[in-house]
Design a protein around this motif. Structure first.
Motif, PDB file in Angstrom:
ATOM      1  N   VAL A 328       5.454 -13.815  18.656  1.00 22.15           N
ATOM      2  CA  VAL A 328       5.250 -14.903  17.694  1.00 22.15           C
ATOM      3  C   VAL A 328       3.833 -14.905  17.111  1.00 22.15           C
ATOM      4  CG1 VAL A 328       7.074 -16.382  18.554  1.00 22.15           C
ATOM      5  CG2 VAL A 328       4.831 -16.569  19.581  1.00 22.15           C
ATOM      6  N   GLY A 329       3.363 -13.718  16.742  1.00 21.84           N
ATOM      7  CA  GLY A 329       2.099 -13.613  16.028  1.00 21.84           C
ATOM      8  C   GLY A 329       0.871 -13.472  16.885  1.00 21.84           C
ATOM      9  N   THR A 330       0.970 -13.634  18.209  1.00 19.96           N
ATOM     10  CA  THR A 330      -0.209 -13.473  19.057  1.00 19.96           C
ATOM     11  C   THR A 330      -0.649 -12.013  19.046  1.00 19.96           C
ATOM     12  OG1 THR A 330       1.196 -13.180  21.007  1.00 19.96           O
ATOM     13  CG2 THR A 330       0.398 -15.406  20.540  1.00 19.96           C
ATOM     14  N   GLN A 331      -1.940 -11.782  19.280  1.00 20.64           N
ATOM     15  CA  GLN A 331      -2.509 -10.452  19.150  1.00 20.64           C
ATOM     16  C   GLN A 331      -3.122 -10.012  20.475  1.00 20.64           C
ATOM     17  OE1 GLN A 331      -2.368  -8.413  16.386  1.00 20.64           O
ATOM     18  NE2 GLN A 331      -1.056  -9.967  15.461  1.00 20.64           N
ATOM     19  N   GLY A 332      -2.515  -8.999  21.116  1.00 22.41           N
ATOM     20  CA  GLY A 332      -3.020  -8.514  22.382  1.00 22.41           C
ATOM     21  C   GLY A 332      -4.401  -7.902  22.282  1.00 22.41           C
ATOM     22  N   LEU A 333      -4.676  -7.163  21.199  1.00 22.68           N
ATOM     23  CA  LEU A 333      -5.987  -6.539  21.058  1.00 22.68           C
ATOM     24  C   LEU A 333      -7.072  -7.588  20.869  1.00 22.68           C
ATOM     25  CD1 LEU A 333      -7.787  -4.106  20.890  1.00 22.68           C
ATOM     26  CD2 LEU A 333      -7.181  -3.854  18.477  1.00 22.68           C
ATOM     27  N   ASP A 334      -6.766  -8.659  20.154  1.00 24.22           N
ATOM     28  CA  ASP A 334      -7.716  -9.760  20.006  1.00 24.22           C
ATOM     29  C   ASP A 334      -8.174 -10.266  21.376  1.00 24.22           C
ATOM     30  OD1 ASP A 334      -8.547 -10.383  17.476  1.00 24.22           O
ATOM     31  OD2 ASP A 334      -7.500 -12.283  17.368  1.00 24.22           O
ATOM     32  N   GLU A 335      -7.208 -10.502  22.259  1.00 25.78           N
ATOM     33  CA  GLU A 335      -7.549 -11.007  23.587  1.00 25.78           C
ATOM     34  C   GLU A 335      -8.299  -9.954  24.399  1.00 25.78           C
ATOM     35  OE1 GLU A 335      -7.396 -14.012  24.251  1.00 25.78           O
ATOM     36  OE2 GLU A 335      -6.088 -14.698  22.657  1.00 25.78           O
ATOM     37  N   GLY A 336      -7.945  -8.690  24.229  1.00 29.08           N
ATOM     38  CA  GLY A 336      -8.664  -7.637  24.933  1.00 29.08           C
ATOM     39  C   GLY A 336     -10.115  -7.549  24.513  1.00 29.08           C
ATOM     40  N   LEU A 337     -10.386  -7.706  23.224  1.00 30.16           N
ATOM     41  CA  LEU A 337     -11.761  -7.695  22.743  1.00 30.16           C
ATOM     42  C   LEU A 337     -12.526  -8.914  23.250  1.00 30.16           C
ATOM     43  CD1 LEU A 337     -11.178  -6.440  19.091  1.00 30.16           C
ATOM     44  CD2 LEU A 337     -12.193  -5.156  20.980  1.00 30.16           C
ATOM     45  N   ARG A 338     -11.849 -10.043  23.376  1.00 31.43           N
ATOM     46  CA  ARG A 338     -12.501 -11.224  23.963  1.00 31.43           C
ATOM     47  C   ARG A 338     -12.818 -10.987  25.441  1.00 31.43           C
ATOM     48  NH1 ARG A 338      -8.287 -14.910  20.653  1.00 31.43           N
ATOM     49  NH2 ARG A 338      -9.581 -15.317  18.814  1.00 31.43           N
ATOM     50  N   ASP A 339     -11.929 -10.265  26.130  1.00 32.80           N
ATOM     51  CA  ASP A 339     -12.250  -9.867  27.509  1.00 32.80           C
ATOM     52  C   ASP A 339     -13.547  -9.072  27.544  1.00 32.80           C
ATOM     53  OD1 ASP A 339      -9.766 -10.943  28.169  1.00 32.80           O
ATOM     54  OD2 ASP A 339      -8.788  -8.998  28.403  1.00 32.80           O
ATOM     55  N   ALA A 340     -13.644  -8.076  26.654  1.00 33.47           N
ATOM     56  CA  ALA A 340     -14.815  -7.198  26.640  1.00 33.47           C
ATOM     57  C   ALA A 340     -16.089  -7.972  26.347  1.00 33.47           C
ATOM     58  CB  ALA A 340     -14.614  -6.084  25.609  1.00 33.47           C
ATOM     59  N   GLU A 341     -16.042  -8.866  25.363  1.00 37.76           N
ATOM     60  CA  GLU A 341     -17.237  -9.625  25.007  1.00 37.76           C
ATOM     61  C   GLU A 341     -17.641 -10.564  26.139  1.00 37.76           C
ATOM     62  OE1 GLU A 341     -18.996 -12.043  21.158  1.00 37.76           O
ATOM     63  OE2 GLU A 341     -16.849 -12.096  21.522  1.00 37.76           O
TER      64      GLU A 341
END
Length: 607
Positions: A328-341
């Protein structure tokens, strides 16, 4: 001093390594591939404002502009009716945009990965070791030892190790961390093609399109990329039915013909001609298909999974190794980049100055909690959006008054519980209550990207200064028209400078003309990842120092010895301590799109 070992060289592993090297932390990146990224136009990434700014600071800003697209608008349609059109603010010469509606950045994932790899190649503190497959890892109180197989097989010694090695993470398996959740939550057919559509530069979400039967579960989206390329996604019915190349091409032709004949510019229902000159086979009449060039196709399957633990001793999980989402539009890579930051600045403090358990545990507490909340929202929305159970809206989502289409739009555009940046309201790094003034940003939330003036006189966006130390932002109306030499020595500035110099961690003073909801002389303390620590009314040195100590995971005034590991070769004694701290509540299940496969292999592929 032992480097940090990063296992996996995808966007999350590369961005984490880059962020660490910018903090002066050496990294070894273990990459089991050859280092050559396959070109896949149908595999794309949608980066929200905060994650796009993060990778931009890492040296990929040019790639975001050249290989990515910022949409001019987002359209949501149902059957033949336009339900909503969200217009995005145009970019200005200084890179700023109105905060009300900022377009995500849409780009091929291979372009992002190549840009990150190229930026990392210029970092003297980073070493990428290709052809290195992790086989074993051991921990002791001083560091982590990792054994690899392949042409560069050997033992590697590191101070910390982060598994960014994807859904089938070897690190997660070696740590014996469970990865529960649901399989095949959604399936999508995907195509990348070059063509002209009636709404250039605008993305589209089309629910129940009439050319696909108009059922409650049918859905197709079209999102533009540079050079006239579009990515099209079709939601597939539940099950494991094989999607043949002919069936996918039929979907492409049907959608293109339908959009062209139903566009406002062509009310009579006559579209352009197909590249082959043949009409699409509609229900009752032939419809001409506009010319198009098919570049790539595939099918991906979305899963919901969340690792039980994201930290064990000196080993961490990030990205798809820790969570899978994408429905439903959520972005796994977005969350992964937030993990990294989130993890980078904490490991930077740990590597240089030693770290408390509170600081290291805060990664799991903040990030796992945020992803769990995202997955709960997706799990609650799925029955409503896909099954059409409108009667359950007020029981499952209390207070929800917007329609299903608006909820889906929120997920795609990064709004609401399905997409908005997380708020770390229960972070263990929260400072003691300061009694500071209220602003529009809650403590733990991402700050607004206002324009600020740095100590060298440069005028930049607030997000441009993130990633290094604490930011101390003074709201001082009128300073923009003063010469920097005057306002730096006037008013609160001398006292503020002295207070910042005395802080127990690196910090930078920034001045802004205004911040949403903030009165003059309000001081905002901002973490390296852009989340608000606290607000203060004027200069309060004791409260500022207490906030800085809280960000470091220490009690006010507490000092500890250096906890860094010393470099060595060879393996260490096996000893692992579980430092994970996070909640496992109902709905703590994750989801992510598996890579699209080529036309010759158009079937669902596992993790």
């Amino acid at each position: 001093m032992d480097p940090v070992i990063v296992v996996g060289a995808g966007p999350v592993g590369l961005s984490l390594s880059l962020a660490l090297t910018r903090l002066g932390v050496p990294c070894v990146i273990l990459d089991e591939t050859t280092g050559q990224e396959e070109t896949r136009p149908a595999r794309t990434a949608v980066l929200r404002q905060d994650t796009a700014a993060f990778v931009g600071r890492l040296g990929c800003a040019d790639t975001l502009e050249s290989a990515g697209t910022r949409w001019t608008a987002w359209r949501t349609m149902r059957r033949r009716r336009l339900l909503e059109r969200v217009a995005f603010a145009p970019r200005t010469p200084d890179g700023a945009a109105a905060p009300a509606a900022v377009s995500p950045v849409h780009l091929p994932q291979h372009a992002l990965t190549r840009a990150l790899r190229a930026a990392l190649a210029h970092e003297k503190l980073a070493e990428i070791v290709t052809g290195s497959r992790l086989a074993d890892l051991e921990q002791d109180e001083h560091g982590v030892s990792a054994h690899t197989r392949g042409p560069n097989g050997t033992w590697w010694r590191g101070s910390y190790l982060i598994g960014c090695d994807g859904p089938r993470s070897t690190v997660r398996k070696l740590l014996d961390i469970r990865f529960p959740g649901r399989t095949a939550v959604e399936r999508h057919a995907v195509a990348a093609l070059r063509c002209e559509l009636p709404w250039p530069g605008e993305a589209l979400l089309h629910r129940s399109p009439p050319r696909h039967g108009g059922g409650p579960g049918s859905e197709v989206s079209a999102r533009p990329l540079p050079e006239g390329v579009w990515r099209l996604d079709w939601l597939l019915p539940p099950g494991r039915e094989l999607v043949t190349p002919d069936a996918l091409v039929a979907r492409i032709r049907d959608s293109l013909a339908g959009w062209t004949t139903e566009s406002p510019a062509d009310p009579a229902g006559e579209g352009g001609t197909d590249g082959g000159g043949t009409p699409a086979r509609g229900r009752g009449h032939g419809r001409l298909v506009p010319p198009y060039e098919l570049l790539d196709t595939g099918v991906h399957t979305v899963h919901h999974r969340l690792a039980r633990c994201w930290r064990q001793g000196r080993a961490f999980l990030a990205g798809d190794a820790a969570h899978l989402l994408g429905a439903v539009g959520t972005q796994g890579l977005d969350e992964g980049l937030r993990d990294a930051e989130n993890l980078a600045w904490k490991l930077g403090l740990a590597w240089h100055h030693g770290a408390s358990e509170v600081l290291l545990d805060s990664y799991q507490a903040e990030r796992r909690g945020a992803v769990a909340a995202r997955l709960r929202a997706a799990d609650q929305a799925l029955p409503l959006l896909r099954d059409g159970r409108s009667a359950r809206w007020r029981t499952v989502l209390p207070g929800a008054v917007r329609g299903r289409s608006t909820l889906l739009t929120d997920g795609h555009l990064g709004r609401g519980p399905l997409g908005a940046p997380p708020v770390y309201a229960r972070t263990p790094l929260a400072p003691p209550a300061t009694g500071g003034p209220l602003v529009e940003t809650l403590p733990g939330a991402a700050v607004t990207d206002v324009q600020v003036t740095a100590s060298d006189g440069s005028v930049v966006q607030l997000r441009d200064r993130l990633g290094h130390g604490l930011l101390v932002v003074l709201v001082a109306p009128g300073t923009g028209v003063w010469d920097r030499r005057h306002w730096q020595s006037a008013g609160l500035m001398p006292r503020l400078t002295d207070a910042v110099d005395a802080l127990p961690m690196a910090a930078e003073i920034l001045v802004t003309e205004a911040y949403p909801g903030a009165a003059a002389h309000t001081v905002l303390l901002v973490r390296p990842d852009g989340h608000l620590v606290a607000t203060l009314s004027g200069v309060r040195p004791a409260e500022m120092a207490a906030c800085a100590d809280a960000v470091r995971g220490r009690a006010y005034g507490q000092e500890t010895g250096d906890g860094r590991a010393r470099p060595s070769e060879g393996s260490g004694d096996s000893a692992s301590r579980d430092g994970g701290a996070g909640e496992d509540g109902p709905g703590s299940r994750g989801s992510s799109a598996v890579d699209p496969v080529r036309t010759s292999m158009l079937h669902s592929e596992g993790d």
